[in-house]
Design an enzyme around this catalytic site. Sequence first.
Site, PDB file in Angstrom:
ATOM      1  N   THR A 186       0.939  -1.216   0.074  1.00 45.46           N
ATOM      2  CA  THR A 186       0.079   0.031   0.006  1.00 45.46           C
ATOM      3  C   THR A 186       0.627   1.329   0.019  1.00 45.46           C
ATOM      4  O   THR A 186       0.224   2.369   0.007  1.00 45.46           O
ATOM      5  CB  THR A 186      -0.961   0.032   1.389  1.00 45.46           C
ATOM      6  OG1 THR A 186      -0.298   0.087   2.452  1.00 45.46           O
ATOM      7  CG2 THR A 186      -1.910  -0.896   1.260  1.00 45.46           C
ATOM      8  N   LYS A 187       1.970   1.094   0.192  1.00 52.96           N
ATOM      9  CA  LYS A 187       3.056   2.346   0.221  1.00 52.96           C
ATOM     10  C   LYS A 187       3.295   2.868  -1.340  1.00 52.96           C
ATOM     11  O   LYS A 187       3.130   2.151  -2.555  1.00 52.96           O
ATOM     12  CB  LYS A 187       4.477   2.018   0.832  1.00 52.96           C
ATOM     13  CG  LYS A 187       4.003   1.409   2.035  1.00 52.96           C
ATOM     14  CD  LYS A 187       3.646   2.399   3.191  1.00 52.96           C
ATOM     15  CE  LYS A 187       3.044   1.793   4.494  1.00 52.96           C
ATOM     16  NZ  LYS A 187       3.908   0.835   5.447  1.00 52.96           N
TER      17      LYS A 187
END
Length: 393
Positions: A186-187
């Site tokens: 999710t980064k």
Amino acid sequence: MTIPRDEPLAFGTPAIGEAEIDEVVATLRSGWLTTGPRVARFEALFARRTAAEHAVAVASCTGGLHISLVAAGIGPGDEVITSPLTFCATAHAIVHAGARPVFADVDPRTGNIDPRAVEAAIGPRTAAVIPVHLAGRPCEMDELETVASRHGLLLVEDAAHAAGASYRGRSAGTIGDAGCFSFYATKSVATGEGGMVTVRDGELADRIRLYAHHGLGERTYDRDAEGTYRHQVSLLPGFKCNMTDVQAALGIHQLARLADEIDARIGIWRRYDEAFADLPLDLPAPVPEDVGHSRHLYSVTIRTEEIGRTRDQVLAELYALRIGAGVHFTPVHLHPYYRESAGGREGQFPNAERIGARTLSLPLSSALTEEDVDDVVAAVEQAVGATAGVVTR
Ligand SMILES: *Cc1c(COP(=O)(O)O)cnc(C)c1O
């Protein structure tokens, strides 16, 4: 207006392009899966992008934080000060190193650790400080550097959100002794799992590299490249925390996309700022001219008293409208483990707790379409406006 959506909108959507896919396939065909030439290339590219003296690729940001502390000699008997408003991994890494996490409250406006609270938390056992650049907004690093150097403390940045962020001309993560980045799915730079440690001092970088891979003095790939057999010898009891070439294959191209990714997010950010200006929400604090925000998370604080509803009710409403959202974060001292092991309780860190109980992060990614963004805006208007008398379209 198309809410509730037919298809749910995920909170975190990685933007993976053909270049990443081709590079992963080429890696698989190359026969070199684990730490090899692509990791070396990713490290060099990352060091160049951040102007870091040294960059060591690791299996995760959590692992990077852990081995940075261990490599710097931090362990049992030491205390490490960090923010309560972070992912549990920041505090866990301190526990993994054998040290004790000590929390210091955050600035109520930015959610970043307050340098004055850090100074107040320093005691005879304090050995290090781990500021967290929450949402991608750099902490007050000048003040933190001053505090750290005045007290002789190691300064390790949790830069999990901060790839692409800068502070007064320096890349976030390269200001302290070490900085730990995350490439979790999710980064903004996503390799599935993975991380990078940027390090100022060459000797510390060498030790971190050793700790990342069983304490082995040389990487297998480097030995292989020589074409002669050499025994592997371990210099210290390191961990298994190295990055693979498959991860680096993704990272090389994700990094090349980062500037465009941030630009796309700035566009969505402005749209949200405008759309939400009159809603009962505290929007992300504006950043000063000399600070570059990496736009990892668009987090709002809901004025719950004003709307007579809790954050969790608003979250439930968003999910009913099929809009994903995140919470960054439930304060670490209130997690069961830290309540039990560290006496964490309500009232200790009022600023972090106030944000933690009211914050909500909305989808933010170049993978969002204009319609997706419209849906998020409409859903937020409905979710926070419904009982506050705000007219929704
Ligand atoms: C994601 C995250 C981490 C952990 O990163 P991993 O690469 O998953 O280990 C650490 N700190 C913060 C603030 C994070 O958001």
